[in-house]
Design an enzyme around this catalytic site. Structure first.
Site, PDB file in Angstrom:
ATOM      1  N   SER A   1       0.830  -1.206   0.000  1.00 22.00           N
ATOM      2  CA  SER A   1       0.000   0.000   0.000  1.00 22.00           C
ATOM      3  C   SER A   1       0.857   1.246   0.000  1.00 22.00           C
ATOM      4  CB  SER A   1      -0.853   0.056   1.269  1.00 22.00           C
ATOM      5  OG  SER A   1      -1.600  -1.090   1.409  1.00 22.00           O
TER       6      SER A   1
ATOM      7  N   GLU B   1      -3.480  -0.100  -9.446  1.00 22.78           N
ATOM      8  CA  GLU B   1      -2.504   0.993  -9.527  1.00 22.78           C
ATOM      9  C   GLU B   1      -1.152   0.334  -9.826  1.00 22.78           C
ATOM     10  OE1 GLU B   1      -1.959   3.096  -5.776  1.00 22.78           O
ATOM     11  OE2 GLU B   1      -1.836   5.000  -6.814  1.00 22.78           O
TER      12      GLU B   1
END
Ligand code: NAD
Length: 295
Positions: free
Chosen positions: A118, A151
């Site tokens: 993350s 992403e």
């Protein structure tokens, strides 16, 4: 079809394994814990059954998908024929650096090594390997089978070829890949986590209660979930660790974690996974506002 190794069978790892297996890839799912592997397979089966019940999938897909997944506790055996490894182990820098050294030694020389981190720098992870141009971020969103975004994070040394391969692979999974560069929080968490922190500051300063803050953002900004409820789903410990990465990375006070968030994490109130955060999930798992001085 190529073999994809998924390292870590927790919340994200089981979703990533499911999506690859559903799209016909051979998946090697690895975890240090046999219990985690068992729960991952049970979760995948439950998710697939739910999708069949909703009419999104045909029932034979369940058997085919499960047949595409093999579980492993030994990393070298699981990655030795992998085209791609997606690492989704616990968010801890030292752990990831040591896993990438191990992956570099055990995976085929031309394999791509991706991390679902993350917030940890892809360039830093890549630097511990002898193939930094083949290391990339592949940041799936939770819940992986439902969320469209991947992403794709280019580290400082990631080659165009590897970035292109991950973009086209993400499309094959039915996802929408978005290429971004490797700076703290990338794009998703650089924007989302400070917004959550600001919602916690708003609560901390007594401007409004939990339900009021979430209602303003849901009805006023058309967010499907309020920021405090979302923080509970992400995990307050995870939110705090991402804020710390932003704060250390940019050295700007605007990223300083709210003291209330720090206190809640110290008290073990992590949100949904611990049974309590801004809402109470202990009994019905239905979000009930925690009755506290802030409500
Ligand atoms: P999790 O705690 O649910 O699962 C982590 C798994 O890694 C556990 O099953 C654990 O046993 C396993 N593990 C730990 N050390 C290992 C090792 N040495 N070898 C193999 N397996 C090991 O965590 P998660 O929420 O699935 O997060 C995984 C990664 O995905 C983290 O980097 C996190 O930042 C990232 N991420 C999480 C979310 C989210 O919403 N939870 C969203 C996007 C990205």
């Amino acid at each position: 079809m190529q073999t994809i190794a998924v390292l870590g069978a927790g919340t994200m790892g089981n979703g990533i394994a499911q999506v690859f297996a559903q799209h016909g890839f051979q998946v090697h799912l690895i975890d240090v814990s046999n219990d985690a592997l068992g729960s991952a397979i049970a979760t995948i089966e439950k998710n697939l059954n739910r999708m069949v019940d909703k009419g999104v999938l045909e029932s034979p897909v369940i058997e085919k998908t499960l047949a595409n997944i093999k579980t492993f506790t030994a990393l070298p055996e699981a990655v030795k024929d992998a085209y791609l490894v997606v690492e989704a182990a616990t968010e801890n820098v030292e752990l990831k650096l040591s896993l990438f050294k191990e992956l570099d030694a055990a995976a085929p020389p031309d394999a791509i090594l991706a991390s679902n981190t993350s917030s940890i720098s892809i360039s830093r992870i890549a630097a511990v390997t002898k193939r930094p141009e083949q290391v990339i971020g592949m940041h799936f969103m939770n819940p992986v089978p439902i969320m469209k975004l991947v992403e794709v994070i280019r580290g400082y040394s990631t080659s165009d070829e590897v970035a292109g391969a991950i973009v086209s692979l993400s499309k094959k999974l039915g996802k929408t890949p978005t290429l971004v560069n490797d700076y703290p929080g990338f794009v998703a968490n650089r924007i989302l986590i400070p917004m959550i922190n600001e919602a916690i500051e708003t609560l901390y300063h007594g401007v409004a209660g939990v339900a009021e803050i979430d209602t303003v953002m849901k009805l006023g900004m058309a967010h499907p979930m309020g920021p405090l409820q979302l923080a509970d789903f992400i995990g307050l410990d995870v939110c705090l660790s991402i804020l710390n990465v932003l704060y250390e990375g940019f050295k700007q006070p605007k990223y300083a974690p709210c003291p209330l968030l720090v206190n809640m994490v110290r008290a073990g109130k992590f949100g949904v996974k611990s049974g309590e955060g801004f809402y109470d999930y202990s009994e019905s798992r239905k979000a009930e506002k925690v009755s506290s001085q802030f409500s």
